[in-house]
Scaffold this motif. Sequence first.
Motif, PDB file in Angstrom:
ATOM      1  N   TYR A  89       0.791  -1.239   0.000  1.00 19.28           N
ATOM      2  CA  TYR A  89       0.000   0.000   0.000  1.00 19.28           C
ATOM      3  C   TYR A  89       0.819   1.282   0.000  1.00 19.28           C
ATOM      4  CZ  TYR A  89      -3.438  -3.462   1.302  1.00 19.28           C
ATOM      5  OH  TYR A  89      -4.239  -4.569   1.311  1.00 19.28           O
ATOM      6  N   ILE A  90       2.141   1.147   0.183  1.00 21.01           N
ATOM      7  CA  ILE A  90       2.999   2.342   0.317  1.00 21.01           C
ATOM      8  C   ILE A  90       2.822   3.287  -0.868  1.00 21.01           C
ATOM      9  CG2 ILE A  90       5.434   3.061   0.135  1.00 21.01           C
ATOM     10  CD1 ILE A  90       6.036   0.709   2.141  1.00 21.01           C
ATOM     11  N   GLU A  91       2.911   2.771  -2.072  1.00 22.53           N
ATOM     12  CA  GLU A  91       2.819   3.624  -3.257  1.00 22.53           C
ATOM     13  C   GLU A  91       1.504   4.394  -3.274  1.00 22.53           C
ATOM     14  OE1 GLU A  91       3.236   1.585  -6.988  1.00 22.53           O
ATOM     15  OE2 GLU A  91       3.053   3.458  -8.136  1.00 22.53           O
ATOM     16  N   SER A  92       0.449   3.691  -2.965  1.00 24.66           N
ATOM     17  CA  SER A  92      -0.872   4.308  -2.990  1.00 24.66           C
ATOM     18  C   SER A  92      -1.001   5.440  -1.951  1.00 24.66           C
ATOM     19  CB  SER A  92      -1.908   3.209  -2.743  1.00 24.66           C
ATOM     20  OG  SER A  92      -3.164   3.751  -2.719  1.00 24.66           O
ATOM     21  N   PHE A  93      -0.466   5.219  -0.755  1.00 30.84           N
ATOM     22  CA  PHE A  93      -0.551   6.284   0.252  1.00 30.84           C
ATOM     23  C   PHE A  93       0.263   7.505  -0.182  1.00 30.84           C
ATOM     24  CE2 PHE A  93      -2.185   2.981   3.114  1.00 30.84           C
ATOM     25  CZ  PHE A  93      -3.237   3.687   3.679  1.00 30.84           C
ATOM     26  N   VAL A  94       1.478   7.286  -0.659  1.00 28.70           N
ATOM     27  CA  VAL A  94       2.289   8.444  -1.054  1.00 28.70           C
ATOM     28  C   VAL A  94       1.602   9.182  -2.205  1.00 28.70           C
ATOM     29  CG1 VAL A  94       4.516   9.240  -1.915  1.00 28.70           C
ATOM     30  CG2 VAL A  94       4.446   7.362  -0.259  1.00 28.70           C
ATOM     31  N   LYS A  95       1.122   8.442  -3.190  1.00 23.60           N
ATOM     32  CA  LYS A  95       0.485   9.095  -4.348  1.00 23.60           C
ATOM     33  C   LYS A  95      -0.781   9.850  -3.961  1.00 23.60           C
ATOM     34  CE  LYS A  95       2.505   6.877  -8.225  1.00 23.60           C
ATOM     35  NZ  LYS A  95       2.597   5.645  -8.992  1.00 23.60           N
ATOM     36  N   ASN A  96      -1.432   9.413  -2.897  1.00 21.61           N
ATOM     37  CA  ASN A  96      -2.667  10.071  -2.466  1.00 21.61           C
ATOM     38  C   ASN A  96      -2.432  11.194  -1.458  1.00 21.61           C
ATOM     39  OD1 ASN A  96      -5.258   8.850  -3.661  1.00 21.61           O
ATOM     40  ND2 ASN A  96      -3.919   7.109  -3.328  1.00 21.61           N
ATOM     41  N   GLY A  97      -1.152  11.505  -1.176  1.00 27.14           N
ATOM     42  CA  GLY A  97      -0.899  12.705  -0.383  1.00 27.14           C
ATOM     43  C   GLY A  97      -0.190  12.511   0.934  1.00 27.14           C
ATOM     44  N   SER A  98       0.204  11.292   1.267  1.00 31.58           N
ATOM     45  CA  SER A  98       0.932  11.072   2.524  1.00 31.58           C
ATOM     46  C   SER A  98       2.397  11.459   2.324  1.00 31.58           C
ATOM     47  CB  SER A  98       0.855   9.593   2.939  1.00 31.58           C
ATOM     48  OG  SER A  98      -0.462   9.232   3.223  1.00 31.58           O
ATOM     49  N   GLY A  99       2.753  12.625   2.838  1.00 31.45           N
ATOM     50  CA  GLY A  99       4.138  13.073   2.703  1.00 31.45           C
ATOM     51  C   GLY A  99       5.085  12.283   3.593  1.00 31.45           C
ATOM     52  N   ILE A 100       4.550  11.784   4.697  1.00 28.89           N
ATOM     53  CA  ILE A 100       5.322  10.914   5.594  1.00 28.89           C
ATOM     54  C   ILE A 100       4.550   9.604   5.725  1.00 28.89           C
ATOM     55  CG2 ILE A 100       6.278  10.621   7.916  1.00 28.89           C
ATOM     56  CD1 ILE A 100       6.043  13.698   8.264  1.00 28.89           C
ATOM     57  N   VAL A 101       5.252   8.501   5.561  1.00 28.62           N
ATOM     58  CA  VAL A 101       4.632   7.195   5.770  1.00 28.62           C
ATOM     59  C   VAL A 101       5.470   6.441   6.800  1.00 28.62           C
ATOM     60  CG1 VAL A 101       4.025   4.977   4.729  1.00 28.62           C
ATOM     61  CG2 VAL A 101       3.664   7.085   3.440  1.00 28.62           C
ATOM     62  N   THR A 102       4.823   6.052   7.881  1.00 28.81           N
ATOM     63  CA  THR A 102       5.505   5.317   8.944  1.00 28.81           C
ATOM     64  C   THR A 102       5.000   3.879   8.982  1.00 28.81           C
ATOM     65  OG1 THR A 102       5.864   7.309  10.274  1.00 28.81           O
ATOM     66  CG2 THR A 102       5.858   5.212  11.454  1.00 28.81           C
ATOM     67  N   ILE A 103       5.945   2.944   9.009  1.00 26.67           N
ATOM     68  CA  ILE A 103       5.571   1.527   9.075  1.00 26.67           C
ATOM     69  C   ILE A 103       6.081   0.928  10.392  1.00 26.67           C
ATOM     70  CG2 ILE A 103       5.523   1.231   6.566  1.00 26.67           C
ATOM     71  CD1 ILE A 103       8.314   0.032   6.694  1.00 26.67           C
ATOM     72  N   HIS A 104       5.473  -0.163  10.818  1.00 26.01           N
ATOM     73  CA  HIS A 104       5.860  -0.803  12.077  1.00 26.01           C
ATOM     74  C   HIS A 104       6.912  -1.875  11.854  1.00 26.01           C
ATOM     75  CE1 HIS A 104       3.547   0.360  15.704  1.00 26.01           C
ATOM     76  NE2 HIS A 104       2.853   1.034  14.799  1.00 26.01           N
ATOM     77  N   VAL A 105       7.923  -1.887  12.725  1.00 28.83           N
ATOM     78  CA  VAL A 105       8.965  -2.915  12.647  1.00 28.83           C
ATOM     79  C   VAL A 105       8.355  -4.304  12.817  1.00 28.83           C
ATOM     80  CG1 VAL A 105       9.557  -2.661  15.117  1.00 28.83           C
ATOM     81  CG2 VAL A 105      11.224  -3.631  13.543  1.00 28.83           C
ATOM     82  N   GLU A 106       7.263  -4.388  13.585  1.00 25.41           N
ATOM     83  CA  GLU A 106       6.643  -5.698  13.840  1.00 25.41           C
ATOM     84  C   GLU A 106       5.796  -6.169  12.656  1.00 25.41           C
ATOM     85  OE1 GLU A 106       5.819  -2.916  15.553  1.00 25.41           O
ATOM     86  OE2 GLU A 106       6.867  -3.032  17.473  1.00 25.41           O
ATOM     87  N   ALA A 107       5.546  -5.280  11.693  1.00 26.60           N
ATOM     88  CA  ALA A 107       4.575  -5.604  10.634  1.00 26.60           C
ATOM     89  C   ALA A 107       5.204  -5.817   9.266  1.00 26.60           C
ATOM     90  CB  ALA A 107       3.543  -4.478  10.519  1.00 26.60           C
ATOM     91  N   SER A 108       6.434  -5.384   9.096  1.00 29.76           N
ATOM     92  CA  SER A 108       7.047  -5.464   7.766  1.00 29.76           C
ATOM     93  C   SER A 108       7.845  -6.764   7.639  1.00 29.76           C
ATOM     94  CB  SER A 108       7.983  -4.264   7.575  1.00 29.76           C
ATOM     95  OG  SER A 108       8.852  -4.477   6.501  1.00 29.76           O
ATOM     96  N   THR A 109       7.794  -7.384   6.481  1.00 31.25           N
ATOM     97  CA  THR A 109       8.577  -8.616   6.270  1.00 31.25           C
ATOM     98  C   THR A 109       9.970  -8.291   5.735  1.00 31.25           C
ATOM     99  OG1 THR A 109       7.578  -8.802   4.080  1.00 31.25           O
ATOM    100  CG2 THR A 109       6.577 -10.105   5.860  1.00 31.25           C
ATOM    101  N   ASP A 110      10.154  -7.081   5.223  1.00 32.76           N
ATOM    102  CA  ASP A 110      11.465  -6.664   4.720  1.00 32.76           C
ATOM    103  C   ASP A 110      11.582  -5.151   4.904  1.00 32.76           C
ATOM    104  OD1 ASP A 110      13.740  -5.962   3.295  1.00 32.76           O
ATOM    105  OD2 ASP A 110      13.377  -7.401   1.693  1.00 32.76           O
ATOM    106  N   LEU A 111      12.077  -4.798   6.090  1.00 31.44           N
ATOM    107  CA  LEU A 111      12.080  -3.377   6.466  1.00 31.44           C
ATOM    108  C   LEU A 111      12.899  -2.503   5.529  1.00 31.44           C
ATOM    109  CD1 LEU A 111      12.486  -2.818  10.289  1.00 31.44           C
ATOM    110  CD2 LEU A 111      10.691  -1.963   8.786  1.00 31.44           C
TER     111      LEU A 111
END
Length: 233
Positions: A89-111
Amino acid sequence: MSWSQLVPNSDRSDGEVAVAPSVLAADFSRLADEIRAVEKAGADLLHLDVMDGHFVPNLTFGPFVVAAIRKLTDLQLDTHLMIENPDRYIESFVKNGSGIVTIHVEASTDLRRDLKMIREHGGKCGLALNPDTPLDRVTDFFGDIDLLLVMSVFPGFGGQSFIADVLSKVEAAGKIRDQAGLPFAIQIDGGIDPKTAPLARKAGVDILVAGTSIFRSADYPQMVRALRGARRT
Ligand code: DX5
Ligand code: ZN
């Protein structure tokens, strides 16, 4: 300590903490008014909590709503993804206006891949850790982030009590960052109010996220000022 690189148009000095109201606690039936009100009250960024019902036991909204919010404000959109497989979903959030995107260390399979992906799409990247996740799970990534989000509640809901134990992680992260001369900002999220904000500021937090304390207060400007506190030297 610095957060101005995250908010390109800010006229506030780096000596002050930034305040990021979390819209989770806003009245969504009057979302446009609520956002305008916190903007006028002196908010520096707008914190958007995205929950998927898997990583956390609650659901909120996705990129479609972020795009709508993007049209309502000039504030930087600080998007906190509490979702599994954020890479989808990262691409979609940035393209829709999220200037900062924060992800969780516990949730990503490849940080490393996911943090890089945020930057490649033009966003600033943040890395979040839960209250019971040790700091050493994230220190290897300190050279690759714009923001470190130390959770002071277990993610999923607004209105929970502040977990003061996490302040030692804020202090330790600040020391490592300063010794290494790294530029990332440190953010705290959960249970921030006029009693807990001074503790977070003293520990070296750069950005305070606050939902309930702002949106349930009678006077947003006064609450934002109270959370920000006196100017730091
Ligand atoms: C919790 C969210 C927070 C929340 C904070 O899962 O990440 O951003 O909205 O709300 P308060 O300030 O009410 O603790
Ligand atoms: Zn959040």
